[in-house]
Motif scaffolding. Structure first.
Motif, PDB file in Angstrom:
ATOM      1  N   GLN A 121      33.463  38.562   3.653  1.00 39.92           N
ATOM      2  CA  GLN A 121      32.408  38.904   3.947  1.00 39.92           C
ATOM      3  C   GLN A 121      31.728  39.079   5.243  1.00 39.92           C
ATOM      4  OE1 GLN A 121      29.288  37.271   1.775  1.00 39.92           O
ATOM      5  NE2 GLN A 121      30.484  36.028   0.957  1.00 39.92           N
ATOM      6  N   HIS A 122      32.161  38.151   6.411  1.00 40.76           N
ATOM      7  CA  HIS A 122      31.289  37.963   7.153  1.00 40.76           C
ATOM      8  C   HIS A 122      31.639  38.406   8.252  1.00 40.76           C
ATOM      9  CE1 HIS A 122      28.137  35.977   5.686  1.00 40.76           C
ATOM     10  NE2 HIS A 122      29.008  34.965   4.333  1.00 40.76           N
ATOM     11  N   ILE A 123      33.581  38.986   7.781  1.00 41.67           N
ATOM     12  CA  ILE A 123      34.299  39.867   9.407  1.00 41.67           C
ATOM     13  C   ILE A 123      34.193  40.871   9.094  1.00 41.67           C
ATOM     14  CG2 ILE A 123      35.627  37.449   9.438  1.00 41.67           C
ATOM     15  CD1 ILE A 123      37.302  39.037   7.895  1.00 41.67           C
ATOM     16  N   ASP A 124      34.208  41.161  10.015  1.00 38.46           N
ATOM     17  CA  ASP A 124      34.325  43.805  10.680  1.00 38.46           C
ATOM     18  C   ASP A 124      34.853  43.682   9.587  1.00 38.46           C
ATOM     19  OD1 ASP A 124      35.094  45.570  11.012  1.00 38.46           O
ATOM     20  OD2 ASP A 124      35.277  44.864  13.330  1.00 38.46           O
ATOM     21  N   ARG A 125      34.657  44.860   8.851  1.00 34.18           N
ATOM     22  CA  ARG A 125      34.408  45.111   7.270  1.00 34.18           C
ATOM     23  C   ARG A 125      36.025  46.279   7.159  1.00 34.18           C
ATOM     24  NH1 ARG A 125      29.555  47.117   8.142  1.00 34.18           N
ATOM     25  NH2 ARG A 125      28.788  48.705   8.348  1.00 34.18           N
ATOM     26  N   LEU A 173      21.286  45.194   3.952  1.00 38.91           N
ATOM     27  CA  LEU A 173      21.104  46.265   4.918  1.00 38.91           C
ATOM     28  C   LEU A 173      21.638  45.753   6.655  1.00 38.91           C
ATOM     29  CD1 LEU A 173      17.706  48.889   4.673  1.00 38.91           C
ATOM     30  CD2 LEU A 173      20.189  49.681   4.416  1.00 38.91           C
ATOM     31  N   VAL A 174      21.218  44.595   6.552  1.00 40.69           N
ATOM     32  CA  VAL A 174      21.205  43.873   7.706  1.00 40.69           C
ATOM     33  C   VAL A 174      22.929  43.390   7.804  1.00 40.69           C
ATOM     34  CG1 VAL A 174      20.691  41.618   9.108  1.00 40.69           C
ATOM     35  CG2 VAL A 174      18.767  43.012   7.677  1.00 40.69           C
ATOM     36  N   GLU A 181      30.336  43.020   4.990  1.00 37.86           N
ATOM     37  CA  GLU A 181      30.808  44.158   3.862  1.00 37.86           C
ATOM     38  C   GLU A 181      30.194  42.766   2.599  1.00 37.86           C
ATOM     39  OE1 GLU A 181      30.040  45.661   0.812  1.00 37.86           O
ATOM     40  OE2 GLU A 181      30.940  46.655   2.597  1.00 37.86           O
ATOM     41  N   PRO A 182      28.412  43.014   2.929  1.00 36.16           N
ATOM     42  CA  PRO A 182      27.923  42.066   1.923  1.00 36.16           C
ATOM     43  C   PRO A 182      28.735  42.069  -0.274  1.00 36.16           C
ATOM     44  CG  PRO A 182      26.372  43.590   1.901  1.00 36.16           C
ATOM     45  CD  PRO A 182      27.522  43.739   2.973  1.00 36.16           C
ATOM     46  N   ARG A 186      34.326  42.694  -4.875  1.00 38.28           N
ATOM     47  CA  ARG A 186      34.492  43.765  -5.939  1.00 38.28           C
ATOM     48  C   ARG A 186      35.753  44.771  -5.033  1.00 38.28           C
ATOM     49  NH1 ARG A 186      29.262  47.508  -6.449  1.00 38.28           N
ATOM     50  NH2 ARG A 186      28.735  45.777  -7.157  1.00 38.28           N
ATOM     51  N   ARG A 187      35.858  44.474  -3.986  1.00 34.65           N
ATOM     52  CA  ARG A 187      36.874  44.849  -3.144  1.00 34.65           C
ATOM     53  C   ARG A 187      38.035  44.086  -2.547  1.00 34.65           C
ATOM     54  NH1 ARG A 187      31.705  46.655  -1.628  1.00 34.65           N
ATOM     55  NH2 ARG A 187      31.279  49.030  -1.021  1.00 34.65           N
ATOM     56  N   LEU A 188      38.201  43.218  -3.209  1.00 34.92           N
ATOM     57  CA  LEU A 188      39.103  41.894  -2.461  1.00 34.92           C
ATOM     58  C   LEU A 188      40.605  42.833  -3.217  1.00 34.92           C
ATOM     59  CD1 LEU A 188      37.827  38.422  -3.717  1.00 34.92           C
ATOM     60  CD2 LEU A 188      38.516  39.822  -1.308  1.00 34.92           C
TER      61      LEU A 188
END
Length: 278
Positions: A121-125, A173-174, A181-182, A186-188
Protein backbone atom coordinates in the motif's frame (compact mmCIF):
# COMPACT_ATOMS: atom_id res chain seq x y z
CA UNK A 1 18.45 -0.79 -11.95
CA UNK A 2 15.13 0.87 -10.98
CA UNK A 3 15.24 3.56 -8.36
CA UNK A 4 13.72 2.99 -4.95
CA UNK A 5 10.11 4.14 -4.96
CA UNK A 6 8.94 3.05 -1.54
CA UNK A 7 6.61 5.79 -0.33
CA UNK A 8 6.19 5.25 3.40
CA UNK A 9 3.69 7.84 4.48
CA UNK A 10 4.20 7.42 8.24
CA UNK A 11 7.99 7.38 8.50
CA UNK A 12 9.49 5.89 11.66
CA UNK A 13 8.33 8.26 14.37
CA UNK A 14 7.95 6.72 17.83
CA UNK A 15 4.17 6.61 17.40
CA UNK A 16 4.61 4.48 14.28
CA UNK A 17 7.08 2.06 15.85
CA UNK A 18 4.77 1.87 18.86
CA UNK A 19 2.08 0.29 16.72
CA UNK A 20 4.47 -1.83 14.66
CA UNK A 21 6.04 -3.30 17.79
CA UNK A 22 2.60 -4.52 18.86
CA UNK A 23 2.36 -6.76 15.80
CA UNK A 24 3.05 -10.46 16.12
CA UNK A 25 2.88 -13.42 13.79
CA UNK A 26 -0.31 -14.47 15.58
CA UNK A 27 -2.21 -11.18 15.29
CA UNK A 28 -0.80 -10.12 11.92
CA UNK A 29 0.10 -13.26 9.95
CA UNK A 30 -2.14 -16.03 11.28
CA UNK A 31 -3.20 -16.91 7.72
CA UNK A 32 0.41 -17.88 7.00
CA UNK A 33 1.23 -19.83 10.17
CA UNK A 34 -0.06 -23.24 8.95
CA UNK A 35 2.41 -23.05 6.07
CA UNK A 36 5.52 -22.39 8.17
CA UNK A 37 7.61 -25.47 8.86
CA UNK A 38 10.89 -26.11 10.69
CA UNK A 39 14.02 -25.61 8.58
CA UNK A 40 12.38 -23.04 6.28
CA UNK A 41 14.12 -19.91 5.05
CA UNK A 42 11.82 -16.86 5.02
CA UNK A 43 12.26 -13.34 3.67
CA UNK A 44 10.27 -10.66 5.52
CA UNK A 45 10.00 -7.48 3.45
CA UNK A 46 9.41 -4.23 5.32
CA UNK A 47 10.19 -5.96 8.61
CA UNK A 48 10.10 -2.78 10.71
CA UNK A 49 11.14 -3.39 14.32
CA UNK A 50 11.12 -7.13 13.62
CA UNK A 51 8.44 -8.45 15.93
CA UNK A 52 6.72 -10.56 13.24
CA UNK A 53 10.12 -11.52 11.80
CA UNK A 54 11.35 -12.83 15.14
CA UNK A 55 8.18 -14.85 15.68
CA UNK A 56 8.85 -16.48 12.31
CA UNK A 57 12.38 -17.27 13.50
CA UNK A 58 11.08 -19.17 16.51
CA UNK A 59 8.72 -21.17 14.29
CA UNK A 60 11.36 -22.33 11.80
CA UNK A 61 13.69 -23.39 14.60
CA UNK A 62 17.47 -23.24 14.82
CA UNK A 63 17.98 -24.98 11.48
CA UNK A 64 15.76 -22.46 9.68
CA UNK A 65 16.61 -18.85 8.96
CA UNK A 66 14.80 -15.52 8.59
CA UNK A 67 15.95 -12.43 6.75
CA UNK A 68 14.23 -9.12 7.43
CA UNK A 69 14.76 -6.13 5.17
CA UNK A 70 14.01 -2.42 5.24
CA UNK A 71 14.68 -0.04 2.31
CA UNK A 72 16.95 2.27 4.28
CA UNK A 73 19.20 2.22 7.36
CA UNK A 74 18.11 3.72 10.63
CA UNK A 75 16.88 3.12 14.14
CA UNK A 76 14.28 0.62 12.97
CA UNK A 77 16.82 -2.05 12.02
CA UNK A 78 18.86 -1.26 15.11
CA UNK A 79 15.78 -1.86 17.26
CA UNK A 80 15.09 -5.12 15.43
CA UNK A 81 18.63 -6.38 16.05
CA UNK A 82 18.50 -5.38 19.70
CA UNK A 83 15.19 -7.18 20.16
CA UNK A 84 16.61 -10.32 18.56
CA UNK A 85 19.54 -10.20 20.98
CA UNK A 86 17.30 -9.64 24.00
CA UNK A 87 15.12 -12.60 22.99
CA UNK A 88 18.14 -14.80 22.34
CA UNK A 89 17.20 -15.40 18.70
CA UNK A 90 20.22 -16.08 16.50
CA UNK A 91 18.74 -17.52 13.29
CA UNK A 92 17.82 -14.10 11.90
CA UNK A 93 19.49 -11.26 10.05
CA UNK A 94 18.30 -7.72 9.37
CA UNK A 95 19.62 -5.82 6.37
CA UNK A 96 18.90 -3.08 3.86
CA UNK A 97 16.98 -4.19 0.79
CA UNK A 98 14.48 -2.71 -1.66
CA UNK A 99 11.41 -4.60 -2.83
CA UNK A 100 12.10 -3.60 -6.44
CA UNK A 101 15.67 -4.97 -6.31
CA UNK A 102 15.24 -8.35 -4.65
CA UNK A 103 16.86 -10.28 -7.51
CA UNK A 104 19.89 -8.02 -7.23
CA UNK A 105 20.11 -8.17 -3.43
CA UNK A 106 19.62 -11.95 -3.27
CA UNK A 107 21.46 -13.05 -6.42
CA UNK A 108 22.25 -16.55 -5.19
CA UNK A 109 19.49 -17.07 -2.65
CA UNK A 110 15.89 -18.20 -2.78
CA UNK A 111 13.40 -18.53 0.03
CA UNK A 112 10.65 -20.94 1.00
CA UNK A 113 8.38 -18.02 1.87
CA UNK A 114 8.60 -14.37 0.85
CA UNK A 115 6.33 -12.29 3.09
CA UNK A 116 5.19 -8.67 3.22
CA UNK A 117 2.83 -7.13 5.75
CA UNK A 118 1.36 -3.70 4.97
CA UNK A 119 4.05 -2.86 2.43
CA UNK A 120 2.39 -2.79 -0.99
CA UNK A 121 0.00 0.00 0.00
CA UNK A 122 2.98 2.31 0.52
CA UNK A 123 4.85 1.79 -2.75
CA UNK A 124 4.17 3.29 -6.17
CA UNK A 125 0.73 1.89 -7.00
CA UNK A 126 1.65 1.62 -10.67
CA UNK A 127 4.50 -0.76 -9.81
CA UNK A 128 2.89 -3.12 -7.31
CA UNK A 129 2.71 -6.04 -9.74
CA UNK A 130 6.39 -5.45 -10.50
CA UNK A 131 7.13 -5.76 -6.78
CA UNK A 132 5.21 -9.04 -6.63
CA UNK A 133 7.22 -10.30 -9.61
CA UNK A 134 10.39 -9.54 -7.65
CA UNK A 135 9.00 -11.44 -4.66
CA UNK A 136 8.22 -14.43 -6.86
CA UNK A 137 11.70 -14.30 -8.43
CA UNK A 138 13.40 -14.97 -5.08
CA UNK A 139 10.95 -17.69 -4.01
CA UNK A 140 11.87 -21.36 -4.41
CA UNK A 141 9.75 -23.55 -6.72
CA UNK A 142 6.93 -24.84 -4.55
CA UNK A 143 7.33 -21.90 -2.23
CA UNK A 144 4.93 -19.14 -1.20
CA UNK A 145 4.56 -15.41 -1.73
CA UNK A 146 2.40 -14.15 1.16
CA UNK A 147 0.96 -10.64 1.50
CA UNK A 148 -1.41 -8.93 3.93
CA UNK A 149 -2.66 -5.39 3.33
CA UNK A 150 -5.04 -2.99 5.02
CA UNK A 151 -8.07 -1.58 3.22
CA UNK A 152 -8.78 1.89 4.57
CA UNK A 153 -12.19 2.33 2.95
CA UNK A 154 -13.30 -0.92 4.61
CA UNK A 155 -12.41 0.26 8.12
CA UNK A 156 -15.42 0.81 10.32
CA UNK A 157 -16.05 2.28 13.76
CA UNK A 158 -18.57 3.41 16.32
CA UNK A 159 -19.69 5.97 17.31
CA UNK A 160 -20.00 7.51 13.89
CA UNK A 161 -18.78 11.08 13.60
CA UNK A 162 -18.03 13.63 10.92
CA UNK A 163 -14.54 13.94 12.38
CA UNK A 164 -13.69 10.26 11.89
CA UNK A 165 -15.00 10.38 8.35
CA UNK A 166 -12.84 13.45 7.76
CA UNK A 167 -9.82 11.48 9.03
CA UNK A 168 -10.25 8.50 6.70
CA UNK A 169 -11.09 10.69 3.70
CA UNK A 170 -8.03 12.87 4.38
CA UNK A 171 -5.72 9.90 4.88
CA UNK A 172 -6.77 8.34 1.58
CA UNK A 173 -6.33 11.60 -0.32
CA UNK A 174 -2.84 12.14 1.10
CA UNK A 175 -1.80 8.53 0.52
CA UNK A 176 -2.86 8.67 -3.13
CA UNK A 177 -1.19 12.05 -3.64
CA UNK A 178 1.93 10.36 -2.33
CA UNK A 179 1.64 7.61 -4.94
CA UNK A 180 0.35 4.81 -2.73
CA UNK A 181 -2.91 2.85 -2.62
CA UNK A 182 -4.63 2.92 0.79
CA UNK A 183 -7.29 0.39 -0.30
CA UNK A 184 -4.70 -2.25 -1.11
CA UNK A 185 -6.45 -5.17 0.55
CA UNK A 186 -9.17 -5.50 -2.08
CA UNK A 187 -6.66 -5.27 -4.92
CA UNK A 188 -4.31 -8.10 -3.96
CA UNK A 189 -5.75 -10.69 -6.33
CA UNK A 190 -5.71 -8.21 -9.20
CA UNK A 191 -2.11 -7.27 -8.51
CA UNK A 192 -1.07 -10.93 -8.23
CA UNK A 193 -2.69 -11.71 -11.57
CA UNK A 194 -0.82 -8.75 -13.03
CA UNK A 195 2.40 -10.27 -11.70
CA UNK A 196 1.74 -13.45 -13.65
CA UNK A 197 0.33 -15.74 -10.97
CA UNK A 198 -2.39 -18.06 -12.27
CA UNK A 199 -5.71 -17.63 -10.47
CA UNK A 200 -5.69 -21.23 -9.24
CA UNK A 201 -2.34 -20.55 -7.54
CA UNK A 202 -3.78 -17.70 -5.46
CA UNK A 203 -5.53 -18.37 -2.14
CA UNK A 204 -7.37 -15.48 -0.54
CA UNK A 205 -8.57 -14.70 2.96
CA UNK A 206 -9.35 -11.72 5.17
CA UNK A 207 -8.14 -10.86 8.64
CA UNK A 208 -9.14 -8.25 11.17
CA UNK A 209 -7.92 -6.18 14.06
CA UNK A 210 -10.44 -4.86 16.56
CA UNK A 211 -10.03 -2.23 19.30
CA UNK A 212 -12.76 -1.72 21.88
CA UNK A 213 -11.66 -2.26 25.48
CA UNK A 214 -10.65 0.87 27.43
CA UNK A 215 -6.96 0.02 27.11
CA UNK A 216 -7.28 -0.77 23.40
CA UNK A 217 -9.17 2.46 22.70
CA UNK A 218 -6.67 4.56 24.62
CA UNK A 219 -3.71 2.95 22.84
CA UNK A 220 -5.19 3.09 19.32
CA UNK A 221 -6.59 6.61 19.59
CA UNK A 222 -3.47 8.08 21.17
CA UNK A 223 -1.29 6.42 18.53
CA UNK A 224 -3.33 7.95 15.69
CA UNK A 225 -3.49 11.36 17.34
CA UNK A 226 0.30 11.29 17.69
CA UNK A 227 0.79 10.07 14.10
CA UNK A 228 -1.41 12.86 12.80
CA UNK A 229 0.62 15.58 14.50
CA UNK A 230 4.12 14.15 14.79
CA UNK A 231 4.90 11.53 12.13
CA UNK A 232 5.90 11.96 8.50
CA UNK A 233 2.21 11.87 7.65
CA UNK A 234 1.91 15.45 8.89
CA UNK A 235 4.81 16.62 6.74
CA UNK A 236 3.50 14.89 3.63
CA UNK A 237 -0.07 16.01 4.24
CA UNK A 238 0.93 19.67 4.54
CA UNK A 239 3.26 19.41 1.55
CA UNK A 240 0.42 17.99 -0.56
CA UNK A 241 -1.63 21.13 0.07
CA UNK A 242 -4.65 18.97 0.90
CA UNK A 243 -4.71 19.96 4.57
CA UNK A 244 -3.61 22.72 6.89
CA UNK A 245 -2.52 22.74 10.53
CA UNK A 246 -6.04 23.48 11.71
CA UNK A 247 -7.44 20.42 9.98
CA UNK A 248 -4.72 18.15 11.36
CA UNK A 249 -5.33 19.44 14.88
CA UNK A 250 -9.03 18.82 14.42
CA UNK A 251 -8.39 15.23 13.30
CA UNK A 252 -6.09 14.59 16.27
CA UNK A 253 -8.75 15.95 18.64
CA UNK A 254 -11.31 13.67 16.99
CA UNK A 255 -9.15 10.64 17.73
CA UNK A 256 -8.73 11.72 21.34
CA UNK A 257 -12.49 12.09 21.76
CA UNK A 258 -13.19 8.73 20.12
CA UNK A 259 -10.80 7.07 22.56
CA UNK A 260 -12.90 8.35 25.45
CA UNK A 261 -16.11 6.75 24.13
CA UNK A 262 -17.13 3.92 26.45
CA UNK A 263 -18.98 2.26 23.58
CA UNK A 264 -16.15 2.89 21.11
CA UNK A 265 -15.33 0.13 18.63
CA UNK A 266 -12.93 0.13 15.69
CA UNK A 267 -12.34 -2.69 13.20
CA UNK A 268 -9.75 -2.98 10.44
CA UNK A 269 -10.12 -5.35 7.51
CA UNK A 270 -7.06 -6.79 5.78
CA UNK A 271 -6.87 -8.62 2.49
CA UNK A 272 -4.56 -11.66 2.52
CA UNK A 273 -3.14 -13.73 -0.32
CA UNK A 274 -0.96 -16.78 -0.58
CA UNK A 275 0.51 -17.29 -4.05
CA UNK A 276 2.11 -20.62 -4.94
CA UNK A 277 5.26 -20.48 -7.03
CA UNK A 278 5.73 -23.19 -9.67
Amino acid sequence: MPETTAIYIHGHHESVLRSHSWRTAQNSASYLLPHIQPNMHILDIGCGPGTITLDFATLVGPTGHITGIEPSPGDTLTQARETATSRGIANVEFKIGDIFQLEEVFKNRKFDIVHAHQVLQHIDRERVSEALMQMRAVTKPGGIVAVRETDFAAMTWFPASAGMTEWTDTYQLVARANGGEPNAGRRLVSWALGAGFARDKITTSAGTWCYSTPDEREWWSRMWADRTLSSSFKTMALKSGLVDEEKLNRIADTWTEWGKSEDGWFAILHGEIICRVD
